[in-house]
Enzyme design. Sequence first.
Site, PDB file in Angstrom:
ATOM      1  CD  GLU A  23      -6.224 -22.608   9.610  1.00 23.91           C
ATOM      2  OE1 GLU A  23      -5.633 -23.633   9.987  1.00 23.91           O
ATOM      3  OE2 GLU A  23      -6.527 -22.370   8.428  1.00 23.91           O
ATOM      4  CE  LYS A 157      -4.923 -24.231   2.121  1.00 23.39           C
ATOM      5  NZ  LYS A 157      -6.118 -24.889   2.702  1.00 23.39           N
TER       6      LYS A 157
HETATM    7  N1  PSU Z   1      -5.269 -21.799   4.802  1.00 19.67           N
HETATM    8  C1  PSU Z   1      -3.977 -21.486   4.513  1.00 19.67           C
HETATM    9  N2  PSU Z   1      -3.019 -22.436   4.785  1.00 19.67           N
HETATM   10  C2  PSU Z   1      -3.333 -23.652   5.369  1.00 19.67           C
HETATM   11  C3  PSU Z   1      -4.700 -23.960   5.671  1.00 19.67           C
HETATM   12  C4  PSU Z   1      -5.616 -22.992   5.370  1.00 19.67           C
HETATM   13  O1  PSU Z   1      -3.678 -20.399   3.992  1.00 19.67           O
HETATM   14  O2  PSU Z   1      -2.428 -24.461   5.609  1.00 19.67           O
HETATM   15  C5  PSU Z   1      -5.051 -25.324   6.295  1.00 19.67           C
HETATM   16  C6  PSU Z   1      -6.385 -25.236   7.040  1.00 19.67           C
HETATM   17  O3  PSU Z   1      -6.157 -25.620   8.377  1.00 19.67           O
HETATM   18  C7  PSU Z   1      -7.305 -26.214   6.333  1.00 19.67           C
HETATM   19  C8  PSU Z   1      -6.317 -27.256   5.896  1.00 19.67           C
HETATM   20  O4  PSU Z   1      -8.314 -26.691   7.171  1.00 19.67           O
HETATM   21  O5  PSU Z   1      -5.253 -26.420   5.383  1.00 19.67           O
HETATM   22  C9  PSU Z   1      -6.915 -28.210   4.877  1.00 19.67           C
HETATM   23  O6  PSU Z   1      -6.319 -29.457   5.037  1.00 19.67           O
HETATM   24  P1  PSU Z   1      -6.962 -30.776   4.344  1.00 19.67           P
HETATM   25  O7  PSU Z   1      -6.948 -30.478   2.882  1.00 19.67           O
HETATM   26  O8  PSU Z   1      -6.021 -31.912   4.715  1.00 19.67           O
HETATM   27  O9  PSU Z   1      -8.331 -30.943   4.910  1.00 19.67           O
END
Ligand code: PSU
Length: 307
Positions: A23, A157
């Site tokens: 990604e 996370k």
């Molecule tokens: N993994 C990481 N760092 C990130 C992300 C994933 O180590 O920044 C990103 C991914 O693109 C994931 C996003 O889809 O964070 C989640 O964002 P949200 O909580 O707004 O859906």
Amino acid sequence: MEPVFSPEVAQARADAAPIVALESTIITHGMPFPQNLETAERVEAEVRAAGAVPATIAVMGGRIHVGLAPEALRTLARTESAAKLSRADLAACLVSGRTGATTVAATMICAHRAGIEVFATGGIGGVHRGAETSFDVSADLRELALSPATVVAAGAKAILDLPKTLEVLETLGVPVIAVGQDAFPAFWSRDSGLAAPLRMDSAAELAAAHRMRRALGLAGGQLVANPIPAEAEIPRQEILPAIETALAEAETLGIAAKAVTPFLLQRIHEITAGRSLAANIALVLNNARLAAAIAGEIAALPARQTR
Ligand code: PSU
Ligand code: MN
């Protein structure tokens, strides 16, 4: 609409060689420059060293790019105005011609269009703390129920509400498989204190499970929860105060919607004086290695396994 393939990815597709999707939101919104670029380059090198071809995905000039040339990756890493794309944003970004970085959800959609079955990231989005009032639930969860990718992440996370995240994944019918341990990992920490619903101990088994879902005609993918290497982890009790501080600041500042995850990650990197960033980099590299191994196992399976 056909994506634009890098020469390396086009060749791998022609050869039916293993490919790992990567990604780009982690590059534009997940890490500061220049660590974002260094990490993206190291992740690609790790995938190659493990015998697969990396396909970093982003939207540029009105096209979906699957595999970025080194120069395009460097440009993206410096683009501060890149849009953060999820399922809802993909079409509008393509129409506007803007540069967009794909989240887990958008990367899964693009990977599927490109016929790529395995995807490595850091940690997926999930149910945010306080979601009972904010309704902030990442579109990544629903995408796992829709798009057929094996997504390798170090769990969700730890800034999130992990019990609620696991509940939603169960409701959506998404297999959550811890690798080599019974506990669900928590991104910077190996153990979230929660049991993972499923456990597998080898890339071959994960590849077979991926293929079996296809054979059963089940929509959606599977989440492979790969714990951060022990030498790089920050134990839960040590990272928790930084998470609490960052969450309180986000609340005070009224940070909402797409800005929440990037804000929290950046503040935690600052509060831990870079320790969480080092851990984040280590876990992404570790996930890239496992994803390449799974892609290799899937490529080695007989083409159509009907049971
Ligand atoms: N993994 C990481 N760092 C990130 C992300 C994933 O180590 O920044 C990103 C991914 O693109 C994931 C996003 O889809 O964070 C989640 O964002 P949200 O909580 O707004 O859906
Ligand atoms: Mn959100």
